[in-house]
Scaffold this motif. Sequence first.
Motif, PDB file in Angstrom:
ATOM      1  N   GLY A   1       0.782  -1.311   0.103  1.00  0.00           N
ATOM      2  CA  GLY A   1      -0.147   0.141   0.131  1.00  0.00           C
ATOM      3  C   GLY A   1       0.885   1.320  -0.062  1.00  0.00           C
ATOM      4  N   VAL A   2       2.307   1.118  -0.135  1.00  0.00           N
ATOM      5  CA  VAL A   2       2.863   2.457  -0.381  1.00  0.00           C
ATOM      6  C   VAL A   2       2.790   2.921  -1.647  1.00  0.00           C
ATOM      7  N   HIS A   3       2.448   4.267  -1.357  1.00  0.00           N
ATOM      8  CA  HIS A   3       2.284   5.034  -2.816  1.00  0.00           C
ATOM      9  C   HIS A   3       3.687   5.528  -3.512  1.00  0.00           C
ATOM     10  N   HIS A   4       4.046   5.331  -4.441  1.00  0.00           N
ATOM     11  CA  HIS A   4       5.316   5.472  -5.099  1.00  0.00           C
ATOM     12  C   HIS A   4       4.952   6.611  -6.481  1.00  0.00           C
ATOM     13  N   VAL A   5       6.021   7.518  -6.263  1.00  0.00           N
ATOM     14  CA  VAL A   5       5.688   8.703  -7.393  1.00  0.00           C
ATOM     15  C   VAL A   5       7.223   9.003  -8.115  1.00  0.00           C
ATOM     16  N   PRO A   6       7.178   8.566  -9.261  1.00  0.00           N
ATOM     17  CA  PRO A   6       8.426   8.700  -9.851  1.00  0.00           C
ATOM     18  C   PRO A   6       8.651  10.104 -10.208  1.00  0.00           C
ATOM     19  N   LYS A   7       9.800  10.389 -10.004  1.00  0.00           N
ATOM     20  CA  LYS A   7      10.357  11.769 -10.369  1.00  0.00           C
ATOM     21  C   LYS A   7      11.502  11.869 -11.572  1.00  0.00           C
ATOM     22  N   ARG A   8      11.627  12.810 -12.492  1.00  0.00           N
ATOM     23  CA  ARG A   8      12.417  12.447 -13.625  1.00  0.00           C
ATOM     24  C   ARG A   8      13.844  13.100 -12.721  1.00  0.00           C
ATOM     25  N   ASP A   9      15.009  12.589 -13.222  1.00  0.00           N
ATOM     26  CA  ASP A   9      16.221  13.089 -12.959  1.00  0.00           C
ATOM     27  C   ASP A   9      16.527  14.708 -13.007  1.00  0.00           C
ATOM     28  N   LEU A  10      17.208  15.417 -12.292  1.00  0.00           N
ATOM     29  CA  LEU A  10      17.468  16.477 -12.261  1.00  0.00           C
ATOM     30  C   LEU A  10      18.078  17.202 -13.782  1.00  0.00           C
ATOM     31  N   GLN A  11      19.038  16.272 -13.936  1.00  0.00           N
ATOM     32  CA  GLN A  11      20.034  16.768 -14.999  1.00  0.00           C
ATOM     33  C   GLN A  11      19.175  16.541 -16.506  1.00  0.00           C
ATOM     34  N   GLU A  12      17.912  15.678 -16.372  1.00  0.00           N
ATOM     35  CA  GLU A  12      16.993  15.557 -17.488  1.00  0.00           C
ATOM     36  C   GLU A  12      16.192  16.892 -17.573  1.00  0.00           C
ATOM     37  N   ILE A  13      16.084  17.643 -16.365  1.00  0.00           N
ATOM     38  CA  ILE A  13      14.820  18.579 -16.737  1.00  0.00           C
ATOM     39  C   ILE A  13      15.670  20.036 -16.998  1.00  0.00           C
ATOM     40  N   ILE A  14      16.963  20.042 -16.591  1.00  0.00           N
ATOM     41  CA  ILE A  14      17.592  21.389 -17.112  1.00  0.00           C
ATOM     42  C   ILE A  14      18.003  21.209 -18.307  1.00  0.00           C
ATOM     43  N   VAL A  15      17.608  22.202 -19.229  1.00  0.00           N
ATOM     44  CA  VAL A  15      18.044  21.972 -20.618  1.00  0.00           C
ATOM     45  C   VAL A  15      19.193  22.637 -21.040  1.00  0.00           C
ATOM     46  N   THR A  16      19.257  23.899 -20.569  1.00  0.00           N
ATOM     47  CA  THR A  16      20.602  24.607 -20.643  1.00  0.00           C
ATOM     48  C   THR A  16      20.763  25.402 -19.594  1.00  0.00           C
ATOM     49  N   SER A  17      22.245  25.540 -19.195  1.00  0.00           N
ATOM     50  CA  SER A  17      22.343  26.424 -18.266  1.00  0.00           C
ATOM     51  C   SER A  17      23.697  27.352 -18.633  1.00  0.00           C
ATOM     52  N   TYR A  18      23.444  28.803 -18.008  1.00  0.00           N
ATOM     53  CA  TYR A  18      24.520  29.779 -18.398  1.00  0.00           C
ATOM     54  C   TYR A  18      25.009  30.086 -17.239  1.00  0.00           C
ATOM     55  N   PHE A  19      26.163  29.545 -16.540  1.00  0.00           N
ATOM     56  CA  PHE A  19      26.513  29.781 -15.392  1.00  0.00           C
ATOM     57  C   PHE A  19      27.842  30.726 -15.552  1.00  0.00           C
ATOM     58  N   SER A  20      28.172  31.647 -14.577  1.00  0.00           N
ATOM     59  CA  SER A  20      29.496  32.358 -14.862  1.00  0.00           C
ATOM     60  C   SER A  20      30.446  31.779 -13.737  1.00  0.00           C
TER      61      SER A  20
END
Length: 193
Positions: free
Chosen positions: A174-193
């Motif tokens: 009866g444990v409810h499982h919620v799948p979550k996408r990986d953080l790297q999958e949802i960051i399309v592009t990053s512009y860091f200084s």
Amino acid sequence: MIEELIIKNRSCRRFYQSKPVHKDTLIDLVNLARLSASAANLQPLKYILSNDPDRNAEIFSCLAWAAYLKDWAGPAEGERPAAYMILLGDTGITSNFHCDHGIASQSILLGAREKGLAGCILAAVNREKLRTLLAIPDQLEILLVLAIGYPREDIVIDPVGKDGSIRYWRDANGVHHVPKRDLQEIIVTSYFS
């Protein structure tokens, strides 16, 4: 601390129905929403609150629960929410509620988790039936219903499996499982200084 609250803030669908949620607690939670951001600061949201078992039964009859769980019609008697909040948009203020009800709902549910409660945002609502049952004026658009109560289920976050499915599910315990996408999958592009 906020990360812990967000992780605990899963959509809970089974509650200790007989454990009441006090009216002051519901009012405190609405106050969190009141203090939250609002598009153009219009503050068009209004609320109907209920911790009354008879009124809760009427509200429950207007809701659909957990579309991914095909063999489950929703919480059984004894596992239903002890309280509800109906989020309304006052069309006398504006006809565009932007994301105000999402912001308000998140504030309410994070506050609920902090108090040991849990909740579920429900958008699958028979709005006309609910409007009739509660005599909600036409000027108030029914946006969402929040189910609130003391949690009666365990909910865990899992990584999305190899099949890519994001559908939540319950295991044999009866444990409810919620799948979550990986953080790297949802960051399309990053512009860091």
